[in-house]
Scaffold this active site. Structure first.
Site, PDB file in Angstrom:
ATOM      1  N   GLY A   1       0.560  -6.851   1.761  1.00 50.65           N
ATOM      2  CA  GLY A   1       0.260  -5.638   1.791  1.00 50.65           C
ATOM      3  C   GLY A   1       0.969  -4.701   0.480  1.00 50.65           C
TER       4      GLY A   1
ATOM      5  CG  ASP B   1       9.682   6.660   2.603  1.00 48.92           C
ATOM      6  OD1 ASP B   1       9.023   7.497   2.983  1.00 48.92           O
ATOM      7  OD2 ASP B   1       9.076   5.618   1.664  1.00 48.92           O
TER       8      ASP B   1
ATOM      9  N   PRO C   1       3.357  -5.103  -4.824  1.00 50.36           N
ATOM     10  CG  PRO C   1       2.675  -7.027  -5.778  1.00 50.36           C
ATOM     11  CD  PRO C   1       3.069  -5.497  -6.107  1.00 50.36           C
TER      12      PRO C   1
END
Length: 839
Positions: free
Chosen positions: A526, A644, A532
């Site tokens: 992902g 987050d 990456p």
């Protein structure tokens, strides 16, 4: 004359029994055609237990309950409608048309129900067993579909199981009465916790620990002197597969019986009977030292001392003025750092040849072990050395019935007994060990344990810690080489990982590149704001996930450094484990354990994959995320706000257990109510309003994000890409509208396959909790301690009604919208970076 008096006494006794407890009946069942009302009762076949209507002392309220009949008294052990009393003499307990056991008032309004999903019209019966258990059975199959033992009130009796499920989080919870005349739910509760080393916790208001028993070792709870072996006769801990742990007790002598109840003031009352004669009635006293955490972290309590609290050897009060006022809850802090902590701070000096003397252990005898024990499957002689190899290990103990226990979090709720307990070995730097010897040379209860060296790998661990310090400080940007023997250093790193899985090695660039096939596109897992992520395979066969910082990343070195600094100090089953880092010139990489099921968003937002997540699996994920956040906020050595939390940052292991990842934006804080920042970071749709709009963040910011996640998991819909005919609504707003329209069931994902009435009620409760988490005003959101407790409590645990939720409509801030447009790719990790500026 004497005979007449005796006869009159018997008549009076019978009349009293008739008025207060109802008619005596040999019947032990309730059927679709036989019910009880008024003063009627049913009895167990041996006439020891009765079920019927009763009123407590000094009260006219009426309840349905089960009571035990001894020669001298009558003790109620279970109540059906404890929170909904009947206000007059009317009421009927019967089998309803759908097969449930129900209590109706005089107007045939439902007061209480067994509330199970059945299709057994006219085919179920309720029977009062000789154990005192009321069971609802299917007459056709003989299956028990509900039982009172699984829904206790404030009392435990023989053969009842006090259980907890590792997977679902369901627990048998005992809740005290408000008073002797008011049996409604009181302030104190008890449940089985810490299932790896089971112990009983007693709570205030369901969320705050009051006191705990310490772990069970097969004979006793080793953390309390209140319940000696004699009192615990017949108790045992058992297991149902790998999921359920339970505590129960029974007597080999059928003439013996006992009732253990939780009193309205949080004490345990023990009643013992023999041949239905009472032989013991005792309330177990709670000392000041039994109160949970009274001396704070790294403080020890002793009722024989004045004052009762003192810091452990090698520690000093965190707040001396508060300690002088005998407010010890702030606890203690270490005077001198441990060896590996010094190495991390002065890594380059260590490599240059400075000698650091080894840590060691101080033995504290007859101790109550701290909370949050972890278990290690090693023999007693290996328990100490294994702890010493782990820089995060602060103490260890060994009990023959439990095995090796160790602690990597703050040592909390310590107590020294005059007898009993266990030997606790606390880790101290060499300098403090010398002081401890001097301080305790006249005492036989404290013994110095010289540190066990790691042997040939010792120099390697020193080097790895030094490299970690260099990595964390980011003082070198060129590749670190070992001038003596490059291949030996690589082997050494491997040895270090095996010796101590909690240390963090520095990986060579060639090793990581080879593992990922030179970062081949086919190995890409992902891509997020960091860069990456690649799948890799180390030479020893271990699968890894490599997070490679992109040179064009909007995060960069600061977030990289932050993630190393934060997660290297954390260890929890619901946090992803960082194996190491790699710095080579401009290359910066983090090496993580590999999660074969990728991220949560790959499942819940995929029309096919989410069919694999039944409610049991989804709730396991919800509870795991909650426990991970609770660890960050309360239980880790550092207090951390993640900032987050979102579905793409929740990874799933092979068993679909959730692990929180991506700590690049996390902040270490010192318990402030709110922190103000000019730089707002996070992801649109998950940020709390006070953070997104004002730059204020706190623990409640993560609570808000968790509430959003909970709604997404229940509904299978993204909050950030929610679409419906009213496009201005967010998922939160849509759910809130359904809640107010009494249509919240339509929010539930239709792909949840096991949606029985029990599951549906559980899901609705989770939605209710989600609304409490996304309240518009931060202070009205519950802390994660309360969230975890609410998730694990049964339906009798009252949830407060939610007030106005935040972001009912979508946020139209241009800075947020432009920075956070998520695409539909799984594991997207877009990040919002917003500067808060004064006008």
């Amino acid at each position: 004359m004497g005979s007449t008096t005796h006869t009159n006494f018997l008549h009076a006794l019978i009349m009293f029994s008739f008025i207060f407890f109802g008619f005596t009946s040999a019947r032990d069942t309730i059927t679709s055609s036989q019910f009880i009302t008024g003063s009627e009762t049913i009895s167990s076949s041996d006439s020891v237990f009765k079920l019927g209507f009763f009123s407590p002392q000094n009260s006219t309220n009426r309840y349905v309950g089960i009571w035990y009949l001894s020669e001298s008294d009558i003790t109620v052990i279970w109540i059906a409608n404890r929170n909904q009393p009947l206000l007059d003499s009317s009421g009927t307990l019967k089998i309803s048309g759908d097969g449930n056991l129900v209590l109706l008032d005089g107007k045939d309004q439902l007061v209480w129900s067994s509330n199970v999903s059945t299709n057994m019209a006219n085919s179920s019966t309720a029977q009062l067993l000789r154990s005192g258990n009321l069971v609802l059975q299917d007459n056709i199959t003989g299956q028990t579909i509900w039982e009172s033992f699984k829904h206790p009130c404030d009392a435990a009796v023989p053969t009842m199981r006090i259980s907890a499920n590792r997977i679902t989080g369901e627990k048998t919870r005992f809740i005290s009465r408000k008073s002797a005349s008011d049996p409604s739910t009181g302030s104190f509760s008890a449940s089985l916790e810490r299932l790896d080393a089971p112990e009983v916790f007693f709570w205030v208001n369901g969320t705050r620990p009051f006191w705990r028993t310490g772990p069970w070792n097969g004979r006793i709870f080793i953390g309390t002197t209140m319940m000696s072996t004699g009192y615990l006769y017949g108790w045992s801990v058992g297991y149902e597969g790998n999921e359920t742990v339970y505590l129960t007790y029974s007597f080999a002598d059928q003439s013996a019986f006992g009732i253990l109840s939780l009193t309205p003031i949080g004490k345990l009352r023990l009643l013992r009977y023999y041949n239905r004669k009472q032989v013991l009635d005792i309330e177990l006293e709670i000392s000041d030292c039994d109160v949970y955490g009274v001396c704070g972290p790294f403080g020890s309590c002793n009722t024989q001392n004045s004052p009762i609290c003192s810091c452990l050897s090698g520690y000093e009060p965190r707040n001396l003025e508060e300690w002088k006022r005998q407010n010890w809850t702030s606890g203690c802090v270490r005077k001198e750092p441990l060896k590996c902590e010094r190495m991390r701070k002065n890594g380059s000096e260590v490599v240059a040849g400075q000698v650091q003397e080894d840590d060691g252990f101080l033995k504290l005898a007859t101790m109550k072990v701290p909370d949050f024990a972890e278990r290690l499957d090693v023999e007693e002689e290996q328990c100490g050395p294994q702890c010493l190899k782990n820089c995060s290990c602060l103490a260890y103990a060994f009990d023959t019935g439990i095995g090796c226990l160790y602690w990597i979090t703050d040592l909390i709720d310590l107590q020294q007994f005059s007898s009993g307990g266990v030997d606790l070995f606390i880790r101290l730097p060499h300098s403090e060990l010398k002081n401890a010897v001097n301080n305790h040379k006249s005492s036989r209860k404290n013994t110095l344990i010289i540190a066990v060296t790691v042997g040939a790998a010792g120099a390697i661990i020193l080097a790895a810690c030094a490299y970690l310090a260099i990595c964390a400080k980011h003082t070198r940007k060129r590749r670190v080489k070992d001038s003596e023997n490059q291949s030996h250093r690589l082997i050494g790193v491997k040895k270090q990982v095996k010796l101590d899985e909690h240390e963090l090695p520095l990986f060579d660039f060639e090793v990581v590149a080879t593992a990922t096939n030179n970062f081949h596109l086919s190995n890409t897992l992902g891509k997020g704001g960091f860069g990456p992520v690649y799948k890799g395979l180390l030479p020893d066969g271990q699968e890894i996930a490599v997070k490679r910082l992109s040179r064009a990343s909007g995060q960069g070195a600061e977030e990289f450094m932050n993630e190393v600094a934060v997660i290297s100090k954390l260890q929890h089953r619901n946090l992803v484990r960082l194996l190491g880092c790699c710095i080579d010139g401009d290359e910066k990489m983090l090496v993580y354990e590999f999660m074969p099921n990728k991220s949560l968003d790959a499942f819940i937002f995929d029309p096919l994959q989410r069919k694999l997540l039944d409610w049991t699996k989804r709730f396991n994920i919800i509870e795991g995320i909650a426990r991970g956040i609770l660890y960050l906020h309360r239980d880790s050595r550092l207090r951390i706000i993640h900032r987050d939390l979102k579905a793409s940052n929740i990874l799933l292991d092979a068993e679909m257990n959730p692990k929180i990842s991506d700590f690049g934006l996390a902040r270490i804080y010192k318990g402030e109510d709110e922190v103000n920042t000019r730089r707002v970071v996070g992801t649109y749709g998950y940020m709390a309003p006070e953070y997104a709009m004002e730059g204020l963040f706190s623990e409640k910011s993560d609570v808000y994000s968790f509430g959003v996640l909970l709604l997404e998991i229940v509904s299978g819909r993204r909050n950030t890409s929610f679409r419906n005919h009213e496009k201005s609504l967010s998922l939160i707003g849509f759910a809130w509208r359904l809640w107010n329209e009494d249509d919240i069931r339509s929010l539930i994902d239709s792909d949840i396959s096991d949606l029985g009435s029990g599951s549906e009620n559980h899901i609705l409760r989770c939605i209710h909790i989600a609304f409490l988490c996304v309240q518009e005003v931060a202070k009205e959101r519950p802390p994660m301690t309360s969230v975890v407790s609410m998730l694990n409590s049964d339906e009798t645990f009252h949830l407060p009604p939610p007030k106005q939720v935040a972001f009912v409509h979508k946020q139209y801030s241009s800075s947020l919208e432009s920075s956070s447009q998520e695409n539909q790719c799984n594991s997207n990790n877009n990040v919002t970076l917003t500067e808060i500026r004064g006008r």
